[in-house]
Scaffold this active site. Structure first.
Site, mmCIF file in Angstrom:
data_model
loop_
_atom_site.group_PDB
_atom_site.id
_atom_site.type_symbol
_atom_site.label_atom_id
_atom_site.label_comp_id
_atom_site.label_asym_id
_atom_site.label_seq_id
_atom_site.Cartn_x
_atom_site.Cartn_y
_atom_site.Cartn_z
ATOM 1 C CB CYS A 74 -0.930 0.004 1.202
ATOM 2 S SG CYS A 74 -2.025 1.448 1.277
ATOM 3 C CG HIS A 151 -2.199 -1.880 -9.648
ATOM 4 N ND1 HIS A 151 -3.089 -0.945 -9.164
ATOM 5 C CD2 HIS A 151 -1.372 -2.183 -8.617
ATOM 6 C CE1 HIS A 151 -2.807 -0.686 -7.899
ATOM 7 N NE2 HIS A 151 -1.763 -1.426 -7.547
ATOM 8 C CD GLU A 200 -6.733 0.566 -2.136
ATOM 9 O OE1 GLU A 200 -5.701 0.216 -1.550
ATOM 10 O OE2 GLU A 200 -7.266 1.678 -1.996
ATOM 11 C CB CYS A 209 -4.897 3.733 -5.046
ATOM 12 S SG CYS A 209 -4.137 2.096 -5.064
ATOM 13 N N GLY A 212 -1.652 2.321 -7.095
ATOM 14 C CA GLY A 212 -2.363 2.584 -8.347
ATOM 15 C C GLY A 212 -1.713 3.700 -9.134
#
Length: 269
Positions: A74, A151, A200, A209, A212
């Protein structure tokens, strides 16, 4: 058992941080994470972050989404715990070792090297990760990349017009992604600027994010759409992503301590 916590956020992506580096806490499981993350009956957060002792880094960071699932990485939480640590740190995560340091008013995190092989994402079977031959309605041919977690990045003319609340969960749970996937829809505005919305994995629509932003920047760079440093603007604010010549990703952006508090562990166990 009364336990202290720190509530933090990175561009509105918010966390409850529990620090067990010095004093051991009871085991954290999916049920506990879901209950404390509940915004009506718990403290409320996108992710629960647990800091533990590490044998190979300054500390270990475990990450639980609001649905109780534990994930590998994260980016926003990495900046948050680095701010809490207050000095340069090597952090052990499920996605590998990362490093972070304060950079003026922001926090810079070395997020490691991206992975592009189909089985490193992972995908269910071999295919081109630069333009996956799959689609969900008008979202087609995403770039797949793993930046500590998986992703899929879709480039569209107007990311604000995409019904990500509806399409996000369909893509996240598609069998082509065995470990589920984070879903990014992005619009390239210049050689140095991208707008982005993220669904997410395990948390849903989010204001920001970090992984991301990293994945989207790398995807755009692989396609030649932006330069090796780009600003990624999400609903919660902007992150700067640099893909260095050494193949490592640096993410720079703010992190904030919102408040501190305590709760009765047995209330959520």
């Amino acid at each position: 058992m009364r336990v202290s916590f720190t509530k933090m956020h990175g561009l509105g992506n918010d966390f409850i941080v529990l620090d067990a580096r010095e004093a051991e806490l009871p085991p954290v499981d999916a049920c506990f994470a879901r209950q404390i993350a509940d915004r009506r009956t718990g403290v409320g957060c996108d992710q629960l972050i647990l800091l533990n002792h590490s044998d190979c880094a300054d500390f270990r960071m475990r990450i639980f989404n609001s649905d109780g699932s534990e994930v590998e990485s994260c980016g926003n939480a990495s900046r948050a715990v680095a701010l809490l640590h207050g000095k340069p740190a090597c952090i052990e995560t499920g996605g590998g070792l990362i490093s972070a340091h304060l950079s003026g008013q922001d926090v810079a995190v070395d997020m490691g090297e991206p992975q592009f092989e189909w089985d490193a994402i992972p995908l269910a079977f071999a295919m081109d990760t630069l333009s996956m031959p799959v689609g969900w309605e008008y979202l087609e041919n995403p770039v797949a990349v793993n930046v500590g977690n998986p992703h899929a990045v879709f480039f569209v003319d107007n990311c604000d017009a995409v019904d990500l609340a509806r399409l996000g969960p369909l893509i996240e749970t598609d069998p082509v992604f065995p470990n589920r996937v984070n879903v990014n829809v992005a619009t390239v505005e210049s050689r140095a600027a991208i707008r982005l919305h993220v669904w997410e994995r395990g948390a849903g629509l989010t204001r920001a994010c970090g992984t991301g932003a990293c994945a989207t920047a790398i995807a755009a760079m692989r396609r030649g759409l932006v330069d090796r440093t780009a600003n990624i603007t999400l609903p919660g604010g902007t992150l700067t992503i640099e893909w260095g010549e050494d193949n490592r990703i640096t993410m720079t952006g703010p992190a904030t301590i919102a408040f501190t508090g305590s709760f009765d562990w047995d209330q959520f166990a």
